[in-house]
Design a protein around this motif. Structure first.
Motif, PDB file in Angstrom:
ATOM      1  N   VAL A  35      24.761   1.780 -11.213  1.00  0.00           N
ATOM      2  CA  VAL A  35      25.337   1.321  -9.948  1.00  0.00           C
ATOM      3  C   VAL A  35      24.208   1.006  -8.966  1.00  0.00           C
ATOM      4  CG1 VAL A  35      26.990   1.818  -8.119  1.00  0.00           C
ATOM      5  CG2 VAL A  35      27.297   2.841 -10.386  1.00  0.00           C
ATOM      6  N   PHE A  36      24.364  -0.111  -8.249  1.00  0.00           N
ATOM      7  CA  PHE A  36      23.380  -0.604  -7.291  1.00  0.00           C
ATOM      8  C   PHE A  36      24.087  -0.855  -5.959  1.00  0.00           C
ATOM      9  CE2 PHE A  36      22.312  -1.485 -11.566  1.00  0.00           C
ATOM     10  CZ  PHE A  36      20.962  -1.223 -11.667  1.00  0.00           C
ATOM     11  N   ASP A  37      23.321  -0.866  -4.895  1.00  0.00           N
ATOM     12  CA  ASP A  37      23.873  -0.992  -3.546  1.00  0.00           C
ATOM     13  C   ASP A  37      23.291  -2.241  -2.900  1.00  0.00           C
ATOM     14  OD1 ASP A  37      24.590  -0.730  -0.848  1.00  0.00           O
ATOM     15  OD2 ASP A  37      24.444   1.462  -0.894  1.00  0.00           O
ATOM     16  N   LEU A  38      24.150  -3.192  -2.549  1.00  0.00           N
ATOM     17  CA  LEU A  38      23.663  -4.437  -1.975  1.00  0.00           C
ATOM     18  C   LEU A  38      23.094  -4.271  -0.575  1.00  0.00           C
ATOM     19  CD1 LEU A  38      25.639  -5.453  -4.338  1.00  0.00           C
ATOM     20  CD2 LEU A  38      25.547  -7.609  -3.113  1.00  0.00           C
ATOM     21  N   ARG A  39      23.243  -3.090   0.005  1.00  0.00           N
ATOM     22  CA  ARG A  39      22.579  -2.798   1.271  1.00  0.00           C
ATOM     23  C   ARG A  39      21.126  -2.382   1.064  1.00  0.00           C
ATOM     24  NH1 ARG A  39      27.298   1.338   2.879  1.00  0.00           N
ATOM     25  NH2 ARG A  39      26.786   1.858   0.707  1.00  0.00           N
ATOM     26  N   ARG A  40      20.712  -2.254  -0.202  1.00  0.00           N
ATOM     27  CA  ARG A  40      19.371  -1.755  -0.530  1.00  0.00           C
ATOM     28  C   ARG A  40      18.562  -2.787  -1.322  1.00  0.00           C
ATOM     29  NH1 ARG A  40      19.256   3.947   0.031  1.00  0.00           N
ATOM     30  NH2 ARG A  40      20.968   4.541   1.394  1.00  0.00           N
ATOM     31  N   ILE A  41      18.685  -4.052  -0.992  1.00  0.00           N
ATOM     32  CA  ILE A  41      17.858  -5.073  -1.633  1.00  0.00           C
ATOM     33  C   ILE A  41      16.491  -5.056  -0.949  1.00  0.00           C
ATOM     34  CG2 ILE A  41      17.592  -7.522  -2.148  1.00  0.00           C
ATOM     35  CD1 ILE A  41      20.646  -7.773  -1.980  1.00  0.00           C
ATOM     36  N   MET A  42      15.427  -4.797  -1.734  1.00  0.00           N
ATOM     37  CA  MET A  42      14.080  -4.687  -1.183  1.00  0.00           C
ATOM     38  C   MET A  42      13.377  -6.040  -1.256  1.00  0.00           C
ATOM     39  SD  MET A  42      14.286  -1.516  -0.505  1.00  0.00           S
ATOM     40  CE  MET A  42      15.251  -0.081  -0.986  1.00  0.00           C
ATOM     41  N   ASP A  43      12.643  -6.378  -0.198  1.00  0.00           N
ATOM     42  CA  ASP A  43      11.988  -7.673  -0.053  1.00  0.00           C
ATOM     43  C   ASP A  43      10.474  -7.488  -0.154  1.00  0.00           C
ATOM     44  OD1 ASP A  43      11.102 -10.183   0.636  1.00  0.00           O
ATOM     45  OD2 ASP A  43      12.349 -10.374   2.433  1.00  0.00           O
ATOM     46  N   LEU A  44       9.852  -8.029  -1.197  1.00  0.00           N
ATOM     47  CA  LEU A  44       8.420  -7.888  -1.398  1.00  0.00           C
ATOM     48  C   LEU A  44       7.619  -9.065  -0.824  1.00  0.00           C
ATOM     49  CD1 LEU A  44       8.286  -6.508  -5.065  1.00  0.00           C
ATOM     50  CD2 LEU A  44       8.475  -5.260  -2.908  1.00  0.00           C
ATOM     51  N   ASN A  45       8.307 -10.008  -0.161  1.00  0.00           N
ATOM     52  CA  ASN A  45       7.610 -11.156   0.422  1.00  0.00           C
ATOM     53  C   ASN A  45       8.328 -11.628   1.686  1.00  0.00           C
ATOM     54  OD1 ASN A  45       5.719 -13.255   0.648  1.00  0.00           O
ATOM     55  ND2 ASN A  45       6.955 -14.634  -0.615  1.00  0.00           N
ATOM     56  N   PRO A  46       8.419 -10.764   2.702  1.00  0.00           N
ATOM     57  CA  PRO A  46       9.210 -11.111   3.890  1.00  0.00           C
ATOM     58  C   PRO A  46       8.751 -12.367   4.616  1.00  0.00           C
ATOM     59  CG  PRO A  46       8.692  -8.764   3.858  1.00  0.00           C
ATOM     60  CD  PRO A  46       7.890  -9.396   2.772  1.00  0.00           C
ATOM     61  N   ASP A  47       7.460 -12.695   4.559  1.00  0.00           N
ATOM     62  CA  ASP A  47       6.997 -13.881   5.282  1.00  0.00           C
ATOM     63  C   ASP A  47       7.182 -15.164   4.470  1.00  0.00           C
ATOM     64  OD1 ASP A  47       5.007 -13.812   3.373  1.00  0.00           O
ATOM     65  OD2 ASP A  47       3.344 -13.575   4.789  1.00  0.00           O
ATOM     66  N   ASN A  48       7.718 -15.026   3.248  1.00  0.00           N
ATOM     67  CA  ASN A  48       8.002 -16.183   2.381  1.00  0.00           C
ATOM     68  C   ASN A  48       6.742 -16.984   2.044  1.00  0.00           C
ATOM     69  OD1 ASN A  48       9.941 -17.517   0.826  1.00  0.00           O
ATOM     70  ND2 ASN A  48      10.248 -19.108   2.366  1.00  0.00           N
ATOM     71  N   ASP A  49       5.593 -16.320   2.074  1.00  0.00           N
ATOM     72  CA  ASP A  49       4.324 -16.945   1.710  1.00  0.00           C
ATOM     73  C   ASP A  49       3.725 -16.125   0.579  1.00  0.00           C
ATOM     74  OD1 ASP A  49       1.828 -18.042   1.432  1.00  0.00           O
ATOM     75  OD2 ASP A  49       1.183 -17.693   3.501  1.00  0.00           O
ATOM     76  N   ASP A  50       3.821 -16.636  -0.646  1.00  0.00           N
ATOM     77  CA  ASP A  50       3.372 -15.838  -1.781  1.00  0.00           C
ATOM     78  C   ASP A  50       1.862 -15.894  -1.998  1.00  0.00           C
ATOM     79  OD1 ASP A  50       3.043 -18.372  -2.803  1.00  0.00           O
ATOM     80  OD2 ASP A  50       4.571 -18.174  -4.371  1.00  0.00           O
ATOM     81  N   THR A  51       1.129 -16.609  -1.155  1.00  0.00           N
ATOM     82  CA  THR A  51      -0.316 -16.698  -1.325  1.00  0.00           C
ATOM     83  C   THR A  51      -1.056 -15.501  -0.739  1.00  0.00           C
ATOM     84  OG1 THR A  51      -0.669 -17.938   0.741  1.00  0.00           O
ATOM     85  CG2 THR A  51      -0.186 -19.218  -1.265  1.00  0.00           C
ATOM     86  N   VAL A  52      -0.375 -14.700   0.087  1.00  0.00           N
ATOM     87  CA  VAL A  52      -1.015 -13.532   0.690  1.00  0.00           C
ATOM     88  C   VAL A  52      -0.127 -12.310   0.468  1.00  0.00           C
ATOM     89  CG1 VAL A  52      -2.215 -14.887   2.443  1.00  0.00           C
ATOM     90  CG2 VAL A  52       0.051 -13.972   2.933  1.00  0.00           C
ATOM     91  N   ASP A  53      -0.746 -11.137   0.377  1.00  0.00           N
ATOM     92  CA  ASP A  53      -0.014  -9.886   0.257  1.00  0.00           C
ATOM     93  C   ASP A  53       0.596  -9.508   1.603  1.00  0.00           C
ATOM     94  OD1 ASP A  53      -0.885  -9.886  -2.316  1.00  0.00           O
ATOM     95  OD2 ASP A  53      -2.333  -8.259  -2.085  1.00  0.00           O
ATOM     96  N   ASP A  54       1.833  -9.025   1.588  1.00  0.00           N
ATOM     97  CA  ASP A  54       2.515  -8.641   2.823  1.00  0.00           C
ATOM     98  C   ASP A  54       2.362  -7.142   3.074  1.00  0.00           C
ATOM     99  OD1 ASP A  54       3.305 -11.238   2.881  1.00  0.00           O
ATOM    100  OD2 ASP A  54       5.449 -10.842   2.880  1.00  0.00           O
TER     101      ASP A  54
END
Length: 505
Positions: free
Chosen positions: A255-274
């Protein structure tokens, strides 16, 4: 520092059983072999008690740890940022003549042909909410689950295989488990989300890995526990409220919770680490790493990961018979091969088995139905809280399909207004939609008519239309890439439910 990058040393097992080899293999065995092994001549009893589920170890503390360490994203925002355009479906070559197909959705070319990711499960906003209105979005999302089917050169020190992190390894090497794809039907765009399992690593830091996908690296000491895990099949999925229930064949449901989707690239720029809230950074460029490694967060290159928040495990012991050829049995815990939601009365989840009687066994399959109130209470309750099925049935028996049983090889089932509907696969050819009713003796009785459907038919999902005013539609999907057969193709599609009902007479 964290676990060393090469190894995941000390990573605990997730406590779930491995699924059998040859998962859902239509080509295993022959019809004549099944007959000679005494395929059942009568419907097996449903035995609702065999379907009982109990909540596993509490994961809330682990998920809270991930919450504190990583930024979150809502599904509405994720839908707005869907990054992959659905393709033009072209001609409808994969469909049979019995039903009118529409609302076809086709994958971008790499997803349509991938040998790594195979689509299986389907759900959507009609399952999630009675009013079919998710937040402020008009996306009317459809969700598709797929499993990682190919891991070339994968790490498994017990088997003597090399490490996926060697420089020459393909980024498909690792077992990535399951991903869920959310289609934005308003824009024609979609986005993948990787499902993950939270754990505390050997440095006592919160981390995550793909589902049931431990790489098996134990070096220099190699023991039995260093064998790689095979991942899960996720043949069915139900999105209900904030929770996503995913079938785990050998065990029950995750079971998974759609309130807990984790975002590893919030700035939408994959060329730099966030930067992440825990003071670390996240990287979406490296497709070979997962979880927290040397103080950097990875997700096999995926921007979004969704951690498991609960497990629901069968309490009944397995039947002792072999399941290596997809055999099923009349007693013991069922397989959780597929699940769906019935909203036509009191909300229930339907769960059932894929079985291949050509290799023997004592059952062509069973289905059970759980009140959603009981499942939700188990997810939100303490470890050990149980949820029982209030109905269970054996599949009809006796009908033939060519030289083998008709009522087996079921890839998806649903119940609608008292009738049962089943998607039966047929290797690399058109499958069949079947219908059954509960007879006077309390057994499922099959309709003698069958409807020809798509190549590689899978899970079923009903868009009931009560919220948006549209007629009900029966959704499904096809799994086979074009490489599997001359006319194979992956599509998500729907049939008018009224036509389905009238076609069965």
């Amino acid at each position: 520092m964290d676990d060393p990058v090469p190894g995941h040393e000390g990573m605990p097992d997730d406590g779930f059983d491995d699924e059998p080899e040859g998962e859902q293999d239509d080509l295993a065995g022959t019809g004549t072999a099944g007959a000679s092994r005494g395929a059942p001549a009568a419907v097996v009893p449903g035995r609702p008690a065999d379907f009982r589920l109990a909540k596993g170890t509490d994961l809330s503390g682990l998920v809270t740890g991930l919450d504190a360490g990583l930024p979150k994203q809502g599904l509405t925002e994720l839908m707005e940022q869907a990054n992959r355009p659905a393709a033009d479906c072209g001609t409808a070559g994969i469909y049979g003549p019995d039903l009118t197909v529409s609302h076809r959705v086709c994958w971008k070319s790499d997803d349509a042909t991938s040998s790594e990711w195979v689509p299986q499960a389907i759900s959507g906003v009609s399952d999630a909410q009675e009013d079919e209105d998710w937040g402020t979005s008009n996306a009317e999302p459809v969700a598709v689950g797929g499993y990682d089917a190919a891991n070339p050169g994968r790490s498994d020190y017990i088997a003597g295989r090399d490490d996926c992190l060697r420089s020459s390894a393909s980024d498909a090497c690792n077992e990535k488990g399951i991903r869920v794809t959310f289609f934005n039907r308003a824009t024609g765009m979609y986005r993948h989300v990787l499902l993950v399992w939270p754990y505390m690593n050997s440095k006592d830091h919160i981390s995550f890995d793909a589902l049931h996908a431990r790489e098996g690296r134990c070096n220099p000491v190699v023991v039995t526990g260093c064998a790689a895990q095979n991942g899960i099949h996720a043949g069915g999925m139900v999105w209900y409220g904030d929770y996503l229930y995913v079938a785990d064949t050998a065990n029950g449901m995750r079971v998974f919770d759609l309130r807990r989707i984790m975002d590893l690239n919030p700035d939408n720029d994959d060329t730099v680490d966030d930067p992440t809230p825990d003071g670390l950074v996240s990287n979406v460029r490296d497709k070979k790493l997962i979880g927290r490694q040397s103080n950097v967060w990875y997700g096999y290159g995926y921007r979004y990961v969704m951690p498991q928040v609960a497990t629901l495990k069968f309490t009944t012991a397995k039947n002792t018979g072999t399941t290596s050829g997809n055999q099923c049995y009349a007693t013991g815990r069922p397989k959780a091969s597929y699940i769906s939601l019935d909203r036509t009365g009191t909300d229930h989840m339907v769960l059932g088995e894929y079985c291949n009687t050509n290799n023997g066994g004592s059952s062509p399959g069973r289905v059970g139905a759980y009140p959603m109130t009981a499942l939700t209470a188990a997810v939100e309750g303490a470890a050990g809280t149980t949820a029982g099925a209030d109905q269970a049935y054996g599949l009809p028996a006796g009908a033939k399909f060519g030289d083998e049983d008709l009522w087996h090889k079921i890839q998806g089932a649903m119940r609608y207004e008292g009738k049962w509907y089943f998607h039966r696969s047929n290797a690399y050819d058109n499958g069949r939609l079947l219908q059954a009713s509960v007879g006077a003796n309390g057994e499922l009785v099959g309709n003698t008519k069958t409807l020809q459907t798509s190549f590689g038919p899978e899970d079923l999902y009903l868009a009931h239309g009560r919220g948006d005013g549209f007629p009900p539609r029966l959704w499904s999907l096809s799994e086979h890439a074009p490489s599997k057969c001359g006319v194979c193709k992956r599509e998500v599609y729907s049939y008018p439910m009224a036509e389905v009902i009238s076609s069965f007479g």
